[in-house]
Motif scaffolding. Structure first.
Motif, PDB file in Angstrom:
ATOM      1  N   VAL A 100      -3.513   2.722   0.142  1.00 45.00           N
ATOM      2  CA  VAL A 100      -2.328   2.555   0.998  1.00 45.00           C
ATOM      3  C   VAL A 100      -1.965   1.078   1.070  1.00 45.00           C
ATOM      4  CG1 VAL A 100      -1.373   2.878   3.305  1.00 45.00           C
ATOM      5  CG2 VAL A 100      -2.902   4.613   2.348  1.00 45.00           C
ATOM      6  N   ILE A 101      -2.983   0.236   1.276  1.00 48.99           N
ATOM      7  CA  ILE A 101      -2.742  -1.214   1.344  1.00 48.99           C
ATOM      8  C   ILE A 101      -2.145  -1.712   0.021  1.00 48.99           C
ATOM      9  CG2 ILE A 101      -3.847  -3.478   1.576  1.00 48.99           C
ATOM     10  CD1 ILE A 101      -5.924  -2.143   3.429  1.00 48.99           C
ATOM     11  N   ASN A 102      -2.700  -1.249  -1.080  1.00 46.93           N
ATOM     12  CA  ASN A 102      -2.216  -1.685  -2.397  1.00 46.93           C
ATOM     13  C   ASN A 102      -0.787  -1.206  -2.669  1.00 46.93           C
ATOM     14  OD1 ASN A 102      -2.770  -3.038  -4.928  1.00 46.93           O
ATOM     15  ND2 ASN A 102      -2.735  -1.008  -5.869  1.00 46.93           N
ATOM     16  N   SER A 103      -0.422  -0.041  -2.102  1.00 45.48           N
ATOM     17  CA  SER A 103       0.925   0.502  -2.330  1.00 45.48           C
ATOM     18  C   SER A 103       2.013  -0.394  -1.742  1.00 45.48           C
ATOM     19  CB  SER A 103       1.044   1.904  -1.721  1.00 45.48           C
ATOM     20  OG  SER A 103       1.162   1.839  -0.307  1.00 45.48           O
ATOM     21  N   LEU A 104       1.646  -1.250  -0.805  1.00 40.63           N
ATOM     22  CA  LEU A 104       2.652  -2.112  -0.179  1.00 40.63           C
ATOM     23  C   LEU A 104       3.305  -3.024  -1.204  1.00 40.63           C
ATOM     24  CD1 LEU A 104       0.750  -3.063   3.122  1.00 40.63           C
ATOM     25  CD2 LEU A 104       2.383  -1.202   2.744  1.00 40.63           C
ATOM     26  N   LYS A 105       2.559  -3.351  -2.261  1.00 36.14           N
ATOM     27  CA  LYS A 105       3.126  -4.153  -3.355  1.00 36.14           C
ATOM     28  C   LYS A 105       4.333  -3.452  -3.971  1.00 36.14           C
ATOM     29  CE  LYS A 105       1.972  -5.729  -8.036  1.00 36.14           C
ATOM     30  NZ  LYS A 105       0.926  -5.799  -9.080  1.00 36.14           N
ATOM     31  N   TYR A 106       4.206  -2.136  -4.155  1.00 38.78           N
ATOM     32  CA  TYR A 106       5.274  -1.378  -4.811  1.00 38.78           C
ATOM     33  C   TYR A 106       6.442  -1.106  -3.862  1.00 38.78           C
ATOM     34  CZ  TYR A 106       1.477  -1.071  -8.071  1.00 38.78           C
ATOM     35  OH  TYR A 106       0.448  -1.412  -8.922  1.00 38.78           O
ATOM     36  N   PHE A 107       6.134  -0.984  -2.570  1.00 38.45           N
ATOM     37  CA  PHE A 107       7.216  -0.886  -1.601  1.00 38.45           C
ATOM     38  C   PHE A 107       8.020  -2.177  -1.573  1.00 38.45           C
ATOM     39  CE2 PHE A 107       4.766   2.670   0.222  1.00 38.45           C
ATOM     40  CZ  PHE A 107       5.800   3.564   0.464  1.00 38.45           C
ATOM     41  N   CYS A 108       7.312  -3.308  -1.652  1.00 37.55           N
ATOM     42  CA  CYS A 108       7.976  -4.611  -1.646  1.00 37.55           C
ATOM     43  C   CYS A 108       8.844  -4.799  -2.886  1.00 37.55           C
ATOM     44  CB  CYS A 108       6.927  -5.719  -1.562  1.00 37.55           C
ATOM     45  SG  CYS A 108       7.608  -7.402  -1.634  1.00 37.55           S
ATOM     46  N   GLU A 109       8.296  -4.466  -4.053  1.00 40.08           N
ATOM     47  CA  GLU A 109       8.998  -4.721  -5.318  1.00 40.08           C
ATOM     48  C   GLU A 109      10.075  -3.690  -5.629  1.00 40.08           C
ATOM     49  OE1 GLU A 109       5.312  -6.898  -7.724  1.00 40.08           O
ATOM     50  OE2 GLU A 109       5.781  -4.788  -8.110  1.00 40.08           O
ATOM     51  N   ASN A 110       9.790  -2.410  -5.354  1.00 38.78           N
ATOM     52  CA  ASN A 110      10.659  -1.337  -5.825  1.00 38.78           C
ATOM     53  C   ASN A 110      11.479  -0.647  -4.745  1.00 38.78           C
ATOM     54  OD1 ASN A 110       9.420  -1.835  -8.311  1.00 38.78           O
ATOM     55  ND2 ASN A 110       7.811  -0.321  -7.928  1.00 38.78           N
ATOM     56  N   ALA A 111      11.120  -0.852  -3.469  1.00 41.25           N
ATOM     57  CA  ALA A 111      11.862  -0.169  -2.407  1.00 41.25           C
ATOM     58  C   ALA A 111      11.981  -1.050  -1.164  1.00 41.25           C
ATOM     59  CB  ALA A 111      11.169   1.158  -2.070  1.00 41.25           C
ATOM     60  N   PRO A 112      12.586  -2.249  -1.312  1.00 40.26           N
ATOM     61  CA  PRO A 112      12.668  -3.174  -0.172  1.00 40.26           C
ATOM     62  C   PRO A 112      13.562  -2.667   0.959  1.00 40.26           C
ATOM     63  CG  PRO A 112      13.987  -3.985  -2.012  1.00 40.26           C
ATOM     64  CD  PRO A 112      13.226  -2.814  -2.524  1.00 40.26           C
ATOM     65  N   GLN A 113      14.321  -1.613   0.702  1.00 37.93           N
ATOM     66  CA  GLN A 113      15.206  -1.081   1.743  1.00 37.93           C
ATOM     67  C   GLN A 113      14.446  -0.365   2.850  1.00 37.93           C
ATOM     68  OE1 GLN A 113      14.867   0.014  -1.330  1.00 37.93           O
ATOM     69  NE2 GLN A 113      15.264   2.215  -1.577  1.00 37.93           N
ATOM     70  N   TYR A 114      13.187  -0.019   2.601  1.00 36.04           N
ATOM     71  CA  TYR A 114      12.386   0.658   3.619  1.00 36.04           C
ATOM     72  C   TYR A 114      11.682  -0.380   4.516  1.00 36.04           C
ATOM     73  CZ  TYR A 114      13.079   4.986   1.028  1.00 36.04           C
ATOM     74  OH  TYR A 114      13.648   6.084   0.412  1.00 36.04           O
ATOM     75  N   HIS A 115      11.698  -0.102   5.797  1.00 37.56           N
ATOM     76  CA  HIS A 115      11.043  -0.972   6.777  1.00 37.56           C
ATOM     77  C   HIS A 115       9.675  -0.376   7.104  1.00 37.56           C
ATOM     78  CE1 HIS A 115      14.875  -3.137   8.340  1.00 37.56           C
ATOM     79  NE2 HIS A 115      15.122  -2.594   7.158  1.00 37.56           N
ATOM     80  N   ILE A 116       8.611  -1.042   6.618  1.00 42.06           N
ATOM     81  CA  ILE A 116       7.258  -0.511   6.768  1.00 42.06           C
ATOM     82  C   ILE A 116       6.399  -1.479   7.565  1.00 42.06           C
ATOM     83  CG2 ILE A 116       5.159   0.189   5.544  1.00 42.06           C
ATOM     84  CD1 ILE A 116       6.927   1.080   3.253  1.00 42.06           C
ATOM     85  N   ALA A 117       5.747  -0.958   8.605  1.00 42.44           N
ATOM     86  CA  ALA A 117       4.821  -1.756   9.415  1.00 42.44           C
ATOM     87  C   ALA A 117       3.483  -1.036   9.454  1.00 42.44           C
ATOM     88  CB  ALA A 117       5.364  -1.953  10.831  1.00 42.44           C
ATOM     89  N   CYS A 118       2.401  -1.788   9.217  1.00 39.52           N
ATOM     90  CA  CYS A 118       1.062  -1.201   9.131  1.00 39.52           C
ATOM     91  C   CYS A 118       0.147  -1.816  10.187  1.00 39.52           C
ATOM     92  CB  CYS A 118       0.441  -1.456   7.753  1.00 39.52           C
ATOM     93  SG  CYS A 118       1.486  -0.947   6.384  1.00 39.52           S
TER      94      CYS A 118
END
Length: 444
Positions: A100-118
């Motif tokens: 899950v932590i590693n997936s944040l890289k792909y959210f940042c690069e490929n889906a910056p429109q999503y607002h994610i807080a962990c």
């Protein structure tokens, strides 16, 4: 309850450079509550996923790195709706979820429109591990126990909090404010800043419930010790933890391994202590050899002091009864003023980018409680739990380093004043140290 970190969360939401957010903080400091409160007030929708309650959600991150597929699976499994930019996506209890932590890289690069807080209770431990981590692809934020100012607001003393917030001159605080602030600070030493403890006091004025809340938090932390991967370290972590009140009760508060256990050696306990530091359950303050810049360049790595994450937890761990609240200055002076030092350190850590150090001289013995780096200046800090005190140690420090000291700072129960280059800050104004230093420098 009002938490000042909300301003930082709003700035994160509105930033054009926003990345997935990792909110760090110890167990029960209010991470989940503040994220949900933030979502309720500043988004149309919240999508909340707890990886401790729903371990099966972890599988969605193990089979693919496609973030749209991950989110689709999460929506189908939970029945929650996710709309880009209108939804705050909260991933909670992610400390045991490297995928899950590693997936944040792909959210940042490929889906910056999503607002994610962990968030997660032992994220400091997880992030200290040498595993695949999205370096440069996340924003970090730290939530600490409630400050004294936040406690005042929760306690219904908005007028006192507003007075402190609007103080913009170095002049004595009128008795109408000084006396109640002094009394409220004693209460804060009793409750500390853990939200549940504060709630038990501010809502019900129930001392026994407040005591139980603090005991439960301490017990939860002690159960977490067992999560150390090396089981042989667990008793060592526990012994260090329980030794902290004894360490701080010494005249010289330098951490001594022999206080943990007779004959203990540093190399046997270093890993256990580092676990507590990574978990941010304790703060490590290094001794500095001299007030030079950068301050870290002058660290004596063999000498340090250890403080607890919260002054109320320290009082509870030390078994100091709340009845001390009614015994004059006892809360301030008990075990060599350790509660006051712990309280001041908590306040300084939230205001200055660089962690404080301390300074000592052996012959003759002198100790400056803290050194703080503010921009390109170093300021010596003395914490006193009494009134009408002299500035002998601060005077000695200036004699030794005359060209390095623009301003000397003393926290005490005396009133706010600037006496030459000695700034006396009442303990209850510790949250405003940075601003008061600025005012004092402009006045010189």
């Amino acid at each position: 309850m009002k938490r000042f970190i909300l301003k930082k969360l709003i700035a994160w939401k509105n930033s054009p450079y926003r990345k997935p957010l990792i909110l760090k903080g110890v167990r029960q400091v209010g991470k989940t509550w503040i994220l949900k409160e933030f979502g309720r007030n500043y988004y149309k929708n919240i999508a909340y996923f707890n990886f401790d309650e729903n371990e099966e959600y972890k599988q969605f991150f193990e089979t693919t790195k496609d973030v749209n597929r991950i989110l689709q699976n999460l929506m189908f499994a939970s029945g929650q709706k996710i709309v880009p930019e209108n939804t705050l996506i909260i991933f909670d209890e992610i400390q045991d979820c490297p995928k899950v932590i590693n997936s944040l890289k792909y959210f940042c690069e490929n889906a910056p429109q999503y607002h994610i807080a962990c968030a997660g209770s032992l994220l400091g431990i997880a992030l200290a591990k040498p595993s695949s981590f999205p370096v440069g692809k996340v924003n970090f934020m730290q939530i600490d126990p409630m400050t004294f100012s936040e406690f005042l607001i929760a306690n219904g003393d908005e007028n006192l909090a507003a007075y402190l917030e609007n103080t913009n001159t170095i002049e004595p605080i009128p008795d109408a404010f000084f006396n109640p602030l002094y009394e409220k600070l004693k209460m804060y030493y009793v409750t500390g800043g853990m939200p549940e403890s504060v709630l038990m006091w501010t809502n019900a004025r129930d001392v026994s419930a407040m005591q139980e809340a603090l005991s439960n938090i301490i017990n939860a932390y002690e159960r977490d010790f067992a999560k150390h991967p090396n089981i042989s370290e667990v008793p060592k972590i526990s012994m260090i933890w329980k030794s902290i009140p004894s360490q701080l009760a010494k005249e010289n508060k330098k951490f001594i391994y022999k206080v943990v256990k007779e004959g203990a050696r540093a190399r046997e306990y270093e890993d256990a202590l580092q676990w507590l530091i990574d978990a941010r359950l304790v703060h490590k303050v290094y001794r500095s050899n001299a007030p030079g810049l950068p301050i870290a360049a002058y660290d004596d790595l063999s000498a340090f002091k250890i403080y607890l994450v919260d002054v109320g937890l320290l009082r509870r761990l030390a078994h100091l009864a709340p009845t001390a609240f009614g015994e004059g200055n006892r809360l301030f002076t008990e075990f060599k003023g350790a509660l006051s030092e712990n309280f001041v350190l908590q306040s300084l850590l939230t205001q200055f980018e660089v962690a404080p150090r301390y300074w000592t001289q052996n012959n003759p013995p002198y100790e400056v409680d803290f050194l703080i780096q503010r921009e390109n200046d170093i300021f010596p800090v003395e914490v006193k739990a009494e009134t009408n005190i002299s500035a002998k140690i601060l005077k000695k420090f200036k004699e030794l380093f005359p060209d390095k000291v623009k301003l000397r700072i003393r926290f005490s129960l005396d009133n706010l004043k600037l006496d030459g280059d000695v700034l006396n800050i009442p303990l209850f104004m510790a949250d405003y140290t940075d601003r008061l230093i600025g005012l004092a420098l402009n006045k010189q």
